[in-house]
Motif scaffolding. Structure first.
Motif, PDB file in Angstrom:
ATOM      1  N   ARG A 147      -3.478  -2.422  11.781  1.00 19.50           N
ATOM      2  CA  ARG A 147      -4.099  -3.571  11.154  1.00 19.50           C
ATOM      3  C   ARG A 147      -3.402  -3.881   9.833  1.00 19.50           C
ATOM      4  O   ARG A 147      -2.907  -2.980   9.160  1.00 19.50           O
ATOM      5  N   LYS A 148      -3.387  -5.171   9.489  1.00 19.56           N
ATOM      6  CA  LYS A 148      -2.748  -5.601   8.248  1.00 19.56           C
ATOM      7  C   LYS A 148      -3.407  -4.896   7.061  1.00 19.56           C
ATOM      8  O   LYS A 148      -4.632  -4.909   6.926  1.00 19.56           O
ATOM      9  N   SER A 152       0.841  -6.456   2.993  1.00 17.73           N
ATOM     10  CA  SER A 152       1.153  -7.664   3.774  1.00 17.73           C
ATOM     11  C   SER A 152       1.979  -7.384   5.031  1.00 17.73           C
ATOM     12  O   SER A 152       2.287  -8.298   5.784  1.00 17.73           O
ATOM     13  N   ALA A 153       2.354  -6.118   5.263  1.00 15.99           N
ATOM     14  CA  ALA A 153       3.240  -5.791   6.395  1.00 15.99           C
ATOM     15  C   ALA A 153       2.540  -6.021   7.729  1.00 15.99           C
ATOM     16  O   ALA A 153       1.361  -5.677   7.909  1.00 15.99           O
ATOM     17  N   ASN A 154       3.264  -6.624   8.653  1.00 15.31           N
ATOM     18  CA  ASN A 154       2.769  -6.805  10.030  1.00 15.31           C
ATOM     19  C   ASN A 154       3.574  -5.897  10.952  1.00 15.31           C
ATOM     20  O   ASN A 154       4.693  -6.208  11.327  1.00 15.31           O
ATOM     21  N   PRO A 193       3.335  -3.755  14.578  1.00 14.30           N
ATOM     22  CA  PRO A 193       2.541  -3.604  15.811  1.00 14.30           C
ATOM     23  C   PRO A 193       1.819  -2.249  15.855  1.00 14.30           C
ATOM     24  O   PRO A 193       2.400  -1.212  15.521  1.00 14.30           O
TER      25      PRO A 193
END
Length: 440
Positions: free
Chosen positions: A45-46, A38-40, A42
């Motif tokens: 991609r998720k 679930s990490a976002n 930069p």
């Protein structure tokens, strides 16, 4: 994981918990894997963030969190398995040099152990259980009060010893201004009553507040001054008379009896006095029981000797409250609460050894009986079992109510137990003498 304990003495111990990588690694990996999904971050991609980056960003925080969870769970289970009776909560020993980069960790916790002791219920000196009675004077006074309450007001031209007076107390400088109604017998001191007797509507009498009433608290009622100001208040007030009446006593007849208790429940003055006596003594019994409970509590605290882990408890108090305390504050708080801690331990032992615990069925029955009594006050004399059960269920769904009723029921259980097991003697005493002896 390895847990060991070393007792410093009978009241203090240190528990050491050793945690290895095998204890926490799977849990840490699972949490980090969930973070990765679930990490976002930069540039990625998720769900495709490299695990090495997730570990670098979240690894230490997750490790600390999982190790702390393990510790709390392990300590809790250890106390249960070892059947350790502790006071307060385990206190972690400070570790300023803890290396979270290591594979294994060791933590130490201080424990305050409950003392061993015996409770001696029957002392050599008997504790007095007061049977508070309503004597003839009190009953006759109550009858007269009811006659006054339901009597007629007859206007008077001047104040006499039986007058009921309305007027305004005032002192501009002290901010006193209040209209009050009182009977002349409320006023104390011959000098004060002499000033009032003979006064008429419109007259202004100057009175001193010191010794004006039997109780300084009456100044709060009649002058509307604050509680702290009422004690020892010594000022002059003007009392401007606006109304003078004499209360003609109501006849002790069926009309009065019906007003007081309902149609034909009471049919004579003798029955009225018997009812007043019974109702009064039912209330007095609660006061006698409360005095007994207080006296037994004091006896048990004084006669049951044991030491407490005072230093540990003071240290625990520094961090257990809503606001942290320094050493001096914790010491002061401990000294205030020591008696309470002692009685909690004594009471707990009595409850445990004599099977006095409050069970849910006891609580339900107690709640239903209480509801039945309250409904009777409003004329509902025969509620159905279902009605009582439904109301009780609603009350017992509220945790605050459960706690309150449980405490009441436990007090009742303990009181009944003390009445049979403690060395008691009964003393009959009038209500007035009881108040004078213990509350004046």
């Amino acid at each position: 994981m390895n847990i060991t304990r070393e007792n410093s003495d009978a009241l203090n111990a240190v528990v050491k918990v050793e945690i290895t990588k095998d204890d926490y690694s799977d849990k840490v990996e699972k949490v980090l894997s969930d973070y990765r999904k679930s990490a976002n971050i930069p540039g990625f991609r998720k769900g495709h963030v490299p695990m090495s980056l997730v570990k670098k960003q979240y690894g230490k925080a997750v490790l600390v969190d999982e190790v702390n969870k393990l510790l709390q769970d392990a300590i809790g289970k250890y106390l249960v398995e070892e059947k350790l009776d502790v006071l307060g909560n385990p206190l972690p020993k400070p570790q300023d040099d803890l290396d979270w980069g290591a594979d294994a960790f060791a933590f130490e916790f201080e424990l305050g152990l409950a003392p061993e002791f015996d409770v001696k219920l029957k002392g050599k000196k008997a504790i007095t259980h007061y049977n508070i009675i309503a004597d003839d004077k009190m009953i006759n006074d109550q009858v007269k009060h009811l006659q006054k309450q339901y009597g007629k007001l007859i206007p008077q031209e001047a104040i006499d010893e039986d007058s009921e007076i309305t007027g305004k107390f005032s002192n501009e400088e002290e901010g006193v201004e209040n209209v009050a109604t009182l009977s002349l017998d409320k006023i104390k001191g011959k000098a004060n009553t002499k000033k009032l007797v003979g006064a008429k509507v419109g007259d202004i009498i100057t009175l001193k507040t010191k010794g004006l009433f039997d109780n300084d608290h009456d100044l709060m009622t009649y002058l509307k001054v604050a509680h702290d100001d009422a004690h020892g208040l010594d000022i002059e007030v003007n009392f401007e008379v606006s109304e003078i009446n004499k209360r003609e006593l109501a006849d002790l007849d069926q009309e009065l009896f019906d007003k007081l208790f309902g149609k034909d429940v009471i049919t004579s003055a003798t029955e009225l006095k018997e009812r007043i006596k019974a109702d009064s003594e039912k209330q007095f019994a609660q006061q006698g029981d409360q005095k007994l409970l207080n006296d037994v509590t004091e006896y048990l605290i004084d006669s049951t000797k044991f030491d407490l882990p005072a230093e540990f408890l003071q240290k625990w108090m520094q961090t257990s409250g809503e606001e942290p305390m320094d050493e001096e504050q914790a010491k002061s708080e401990y000294e205030k609460s020591e008696k309470g801690i002692r009685y909690q331990l004594i009471e707990g032992k009595i409850i445990q050894e004599n099977n006095l615990q409050v069970q849910f069925e006891d609580l339900k029955a107690y709640a239903m009986e209480m509801i039945k009594g309250q409904m009777a006050q409003f004329g509902q004399m025969n509620p159905t079992e279902k009605e009582l059960e439904d109301i009780a269920a609603r009350i017992l769904s509220n945790q605050d109510e459960v706690k309150r009723l449980s405490e009441q029921l436990m007090s009742q259980k303990l009181l009944n137990f003390y009445k049979t097991e403690v060395n008691l003697k009964t003393k009959e005493i009038t209500y007035d003498d009881f108040v004078k002896e213990f509350y004046s």
